[in-house]
Design a protein around this motif. Structure first.
Motif, PDB file in Angstrom:
ATOM      1  N   GLN A   1       0.852  -1.186   0.000  1.00 11.58           N
ATOM      2  CA  GLN A   1       0.000   0.000   0.000  1.00 11.58           C
ATOM      3  C   GLN A   1       0.890   1.239   0.000  1.00 11.58           C
ATOM      4  O   GLN A   1       1.916   1.270   0.698  1.00 11.58           O
ATOM      5  CB  GLN A   1      -0.893   0.032   1.244  1.00 11.58           C
ATOM      6  CG  GLN A   1      -1.728  -1.227   1.442  1.00 11.58           C
ATOM      7  CD  GLN A   1      -2.725  -1.429   0.325  1.00 11.58           C
ATOM      8  OE1 GLN A   1      -3.395  -0.490  -0.097  1.00 11.58           O
ATOM      9  NE2 GLN A   1      -2.844  -2.661  -0.161  1.00 11.58           N
TER      10      GLN A   1
ATOM     11  N   GLU B   1       0.659   5.448   0.383  1.00 12.38           N
ATOM     12  CA  GLU B   1      -0.179   6.589   0.734  1.00 12.38           C
ATOM     13  C   GLU B   1       0.626   7.875   0.658  1.00 12.38           C
ATOM     14  O   GLU B   1       1.738   7.944   1.194  1.00 12.38           O
ATOM     15  CB  GLU B   1      -0.738   6.416   2.151  1.00 12.38           C
ATOM     16  CG  GLU B   1      -1.693   5.240   2.290  1.00 12.38           C
ATOM     17  CD  GLU B   1      -2.266   5.129   3.683  1.00 12.38           C
ATOM     18  OE1 GLU B   1      -3.098   4.227   3.909  1.00 12.38           O
ATOM     19  OE2 GLU B   1      -1.875   5.925   4.562  1.00 12.38           O
TER      20      GLU B   1
ATOM     21  N   SER C   1       3.767   0.360   2.847  1.00 10.79           N
ATOM     22  CA  SER C   1       3.414  -0.627   3.885  1.00 10.79           C
ATOM     23  C   SER C   1       4.354  -1.820   3.977  1.00 10.79           C
ATOM     24  O   SER C   1       4.242  -2.631   4.896  1.00 10.79           O
ATOM     25  CB  SER C   1       1.997  -1.166   3.628  1.00 10.79           C
ATOM     26  OG  SER C   1       1.954  -1.824   2.370  1.00 10.79           O
TER      27      SER C   1
END
Lengths: 112, 115
Positions: free
Chosen positions: A3, A5, A26
């Protein structure tokens, strides 16, 4: 999968100001790139930086792989810096060299 | 040296038709990957080819397919087009060698509008 972000989602600056864009990921990575998307859609490479620090003119980037984040610094911003900045990362595992996972981007607007 | 070249740059298709997009990687690059960009979903990985073999595939329906030729050029095909396939399709290439550094370079993209 990994992930990615990015923050902030939007950033508005006056010309001459400095800014910091952040990218959190992540999982461990062996590819971390920053891109600037121009108005015609092309993704322009800014940095390939899976770890360490690099500088290119007014732009610099730092990736702290052990803490799973990367920062893009823009100093003395200019109106031409406006656009969308993307961070993209690839998992350290696996054999695919082409699969990057992108963040949602930071929309930067620099006013004169 | 020349960058990643994508053709066509812009195209309009009708629902139900099919489309083929082409990508010529940077000379010497053996890995070609494709991405779809939409306002709602952002940039999503479609698939990646290396030496004419698909190495990885994203979460897209079977209507999306691709191939790579012996000269590393790649094509992607979307059959039975839907309105939601309207997007910017980006091709990227990389050396994919051990010493390459894995930097990935993108083309200018193909803007597809489905009406």
């Amino acid at each position: 999968g990994i992930q990615v972000e990015q923050s902030p989602p939007d950033l508005i600056l006056q010309e001459g100001a400095n800014s910091t864009l952040r990218c959190n990921f992540s999982d461990s990575v062996n590819n971390l790139q920053w891109f600037h998307q121009n108005p015609w859609g092309q993704l322009i490479n800014l940095f390939y930086i899976p770890s360490g620090t690099k500088q290119n003119g007014r732009l610099s980037a730092t990736t702290v792989a052990t803490e799973r984040y990367s920062l893009l610094y823009i100093s003395s911003s200019q109106t031409t810096d406006s656009g969308v900045y993307f961070c993209a990362a690839r998992n350290a595992g696996g054999t695919s060299y082409g699969k990057l996972t992108f963040g949602q981007g930071t929309i930067l607007t620099v006013h004169p | 040296k020349a960058g990643v070249t994508q053709t066509p740059r812009y195209l309009i298709k009708t629902r139900g038709q099919q489309v083929t997009l082409s990508c010529s990687p940077i000379s010497g690059h053996r890995s070609v990957s494709w991405y779809q960009q939409t306002p709602g979903q952002g940039l999503q990985f479609l698939f990646e080819y290396f030496s004419e073999t698909q190495r990885n595939k994203g979460n897209f329906p079977g209507r999306f397919s691709g191939r790579q030729f012996s000269n590393s050029r790649s094509e992607m095909n979307v059959s039975t087009l839907e309105l939601g396939d309207s997007a910017l399709y980006l091709c990227a290439s990389s050396l994919a060698g051990i010493m390459s550094g894995n930097t990935i370079y993108f083309g200018e993209g193909s803007w597809l509008t489905v009406v």
